[in-house]
Design a protein around this motif. Structure first.
Motif, PDB file in Angstrom:
ATOM      1  N   GLU A  60       0.495  -1.471  -0.095  1.00 53.23           N
ATOM      2  CA  GLU A  60      -0.395  -0.025   0.018  1.00 53.23           C
ATOM      3  C   GLU A  60       1.442   1.220   0.201  1.00 53.23           C
ATOM      4  OE1 GLU A  60      -3.601   0.484  -0.376  1.00 53.23           O
ATOM      5  OE2 GLU A  60      -3.960  -1.860  -0.824  1.00 53.23           O
ATOM      6  N   LEU A  61       2.098   0.856   1.017  1.00 47.84           N
ATOM      7  CA  LEU A  61       2.416   2.298   0.782  1.00 47.84           C
ATOM      8  C   LEU A  61       3.792   2.654  -0.378  1.00 47.84           C
ATOM      9  CD1 LEU A  61       4.228   1.976   4.558  1.00 47.84           C
ATOM     10  CD2 LEU A  61       2.963   3.221   4.149  1.00 47.84           C
ATOM     11  N   GLY A  66       3.136   9.783  -1.828  1.00 40.75           N
ATOM     12  CA  GLY A  66       3.888  10.990  -1.303  1.00 40.75           C
ATOM     13  C   GLY A  66       3.067  11.416   0.539  1.00 40.75           C
ATOM     14  N   ASP A  67       1.906  11.803  -0.150  1.00 40.15           N
ATOM     15  CA  ASP A  67       1.389  12.032   1.135  1.00 40.15           C
ATOM     16  C   ASP A  67       1.823  11.543   2.867  1.00 40.15           C
ATOM     17  OD1 ASP A  67      -0.333  13.997  -0.044  1.00 40.15           O
ATOM     18  OD2 ASP A  67      -1.995  12.554   0.164  1.00 40.15           O
ATOM     19  N   ASN A  68       1.956  12.066   3.456  1.00 36.43           N
ATOM     20  CA  ASN A  68       1.611  11.425   4.788  1.00 36.43           C
ATOM     21  C   ASN A  68       1.537  10.442   5.086  1.00 36.43           C
ATOM     22  OD1 ASN A  68       4.593  12.760   5.229  1.00 36.43           O
ATOM     23  ND2 ASN A  68       2.981  14.767   7.215  1.00 36.43           N
ATOM     24  N   VAL A  69       1.502   8.897   6.311  1.00 37.19           N
ATOM     25  CA  VAL A  69       0.205   8.329   6.636  1.00 37.19           C
ATOM     26  C   VAL A  69       0.971   8.252   8.143  1.00 37.19           C
ATOM     27  CG1 VAL A  69       0.981   6.758   4.628  1.00 37.19           C
ATOM     28  CG2 VAL A  69       2.524   6.211   6.132  1.00 37.19           C
ATOM     29  N   MET A  70      -0.241   8.040   8.698  1.00 36.94           N
ATOM     30  CA  MET A  70      -0.751   7.163   9.887  1.00 36.94           C
ATOM     31  C   MET A  70      -0.021   6.019  10.182  1.00 36.94           C
ATOM     32  SD  MET A  70      -1.873  10.195  10.986  1.00 36.94           S
ATOM     33  CE  MET A  70      -2.465   9.796  12.822  1.00 36.94           C
ATOM     34  N   MET A  77      -1.509   6.258  17.227  1.00 39.65           N
ATOM     35  CA  MET A  77      -1.064   6.020  15.927  1.00 39.65           C
ATOM     36  C   MET A  77      -0.557   7.105  15.591  1.00 39.65           C
ATOM     37  SD  MET A  77      -3.208   4.110  14.116  1.00 39.65           S
ATOM     38  CE  MET A  77      -3.751   4.606  12.470  1.00 39.65           C
ATOM     39  N   PHE A  78       0.779   7.310  14.811  1.00 38.43           N
ATOM     40  CA  PHE A  78       1.469   8.442  14.676  1.00 38.43           C
ATOM     41  C   PHE A  78       1.314   9.026  13.029  1.00 38.43           C
ATOM     42  CE2 PHE A  78       2.821   5.506  18.194  1.00 38.43           C
ATOM     43  CZ  PHE A  78       3.564   7.377  19.048  1.00 38.43           C
ATOM     44  N   GLU A  79       1.706  10.251  13.048  1.00 45.82           N
ATOM     45  CA  GLU A  79       1.528  10.467  11.647  1.00 45.82           C
ATOM     46  C   GLU A  79       3.039   9.907  11.129  1.00 45.82           C
ATOM     47  OE1 GLU A  79       1.279  14.641   8.769  1.00 45.82           O
ATOM     48  OE2 GLU A  79      -0.153  13.719  10.948  1.00 45.82           O
ATOM     49  N   ALA A  80       3.486  10.371   9.790  1.00 47.80           N
ATOM     50  CA  ALA A  80       5.327  10.025   9.693  1.00 47.80           C
ATOM     51  C   ALA A  80       4.616  10.134   7.829  1.00 47.80           C
ATOM     52  CB  ALA A  80       5.367   8.309   9.633  1.00 47.80           C
ATOM     53  N   THR A  81       5.768  10.135   7.098  1.00 49.54           N
ATOM     54  CA  THR A  81       6.161  10.144   6.351  1.00 49.54           C
ATOM     55  C   THR A  81       6.043   8.478   5.653  1.00 49.54           C
ATOM     56  OG1 THR A  81       8.412  10.305   5.543  1.00 49.54           O
ATOM     57  CG2 THR A  81       7.306  12.356   6.033  1.00 49.54           C
ATOM     58  N   GLU A  82       5.873   8.932   4.368  1.00 52.13           N
ATOM     59  CA  GLU A  82       5.870   7.309   3.639  1.00 52.13           C
ATOM     60  C   GLU A  82       7.469   6.539   3.740  1.00 52.13           C
ATOM     61  OE1 GLU A  82       4.851   6.742  -0.760  1.00 52.13           O
ATOM     62  OE2 GLU A  82       2.768   7.711  -0.185  1.00 52.13           O
ATOM     63  N   GLU A  83       8.154   7.784   3.283  1.00 51.69           N
ATOM     64  CA  GLU A  83       9.744   6.273   3.725  1.00 51.69           C
ATOM     65  C   GLU A  83       9.645   5.881   4.922  1.00 51.69           C
ATOM     66  OE1 GLU A  83      14.196   8.569   3.947  1.00 51.69           O
ATOM     67  OE2 GLU A  83      12.869   9.549   1.692  1.00 51.69           O
ATOM     68  N   GLU A  84       9.290   7.598   6.117  1.00 51.19           N
ATOM     69  CA  GLU A  84       9.622   6.443   7.257  1.00 51.19           C
ATOM     70  C   GLU A  84       8.648   4.942   7.938  1.00 51.19           C
ATOM     71  OE1 GLU A  84      10.950  10.824   9.765  1.00 51.19           O
ATOM     72  OE2 GLU A  84       8.028  10.335   9.421  1.00 51.19           O
ATOM     73  N   ALA A  85       7.317   4.887   6.881  1.00 47.53           N
ATOM     74  CA  ALA A  85       6.606   3.983   7.135  1.00 47.53           C
ATOM     75  C   ALA A  85       7.490   3.206   6.325  1.00 47.53           C
ATOM     76  CB  ALA A  85       5.747   4.528   6.333  1.00 47.53           C
TER      77      ALA A  85
END
Length: 133
Positions: A60-61, A66-70, A77-85
Motif C-alpha cells: 500500500e505504501l 507521497g503523502d504522510n501516512v498514519m 497512531m503516529f503521522e509519518a512520511t511514506e519513507e519513514e513508514a
C-alpha cells in the motif's frame, strides 16, 4: 485388552514390559515436547500472518502518492512520511523474520528429539504405546 490407534491388540502384540523410571521420563519428555511443538506451531502461524499484514502495508505504501501516512505502533497512531513508514515496515519484517527463523530451528530440534524418543519407546513397548498426535 489394550488398544493402539483405536484397535484392539492381539496377544502377540501386547507388551508386558514393566515401565521403568527412565521409560516414564522419556514418555514425560515426549509429552512436554509435544506441548511445546504445538505452541511453536501456533507462534509460527501468528508470525506468518503478521508478516503478511506488514507485506500488505508495504505494498500500500508503494502505491501511495507521497503523502504522510498514519503509522500504528501498539495502540497509538503516529503521522509519518511514506519513507519513514516503509523503513519501519522493513525493520519490522527483518525482526519478525529473525524470530520466525529461531522458532523454525526450535521446531526442527523438537521433531528430531521426538523421533529419537519414538525409536526408544517403540523399541521397548512396540504397539502398546501410542506416540502419534
Amino acid at each position: 485388552m489394550p488398544e493402539a490407534n483405536g484397535m484392539i491388540l492381539s496377544k502377540e502384540e501386547e507388551n508386558d514390559n514393566e515401565v521403568r523410571r527412565e521409560d516414564q521420563d522419556a514418555i514425560n519428555e515426549f509429552g512436554r515436547l509435544n506441548a511445546r511443538l504445538d505452541e511453536v506451531k501456533r507462534q509460527v502461524d501468528n508470525l506468518k500472518k503478521t508478516l503478511e499484514k506488514i507485506d500488505d502495508a508495504s505494498t500500500e505504501l508503494m502505491m501511495g502518492d507521497g503523502d504522510n501516512v498514519m503509522l500504528r505502533l501498539g495502540g497509538a497512531m503516529f503521522e509519518a512520511t511514506e519513507e519513514e513508514a516503509t523503513e519501519y515496515c522493513e525493520a519490522e519484517v527483518e525482526r519478525q523474520q529473525e524470530i520466525l527463523d529461531k522458532l523454525s530451528e526450535e521446531e526442527a530440534g523438537i521433531v528430531e528429539r521426538q523421533e529419537a524418543l519414538k525409536k526408544v519407546l517403540y523399541g521397548r513397548f512396540g504397539k502398546s504405546i501410542n506416540l502419534e498426535a
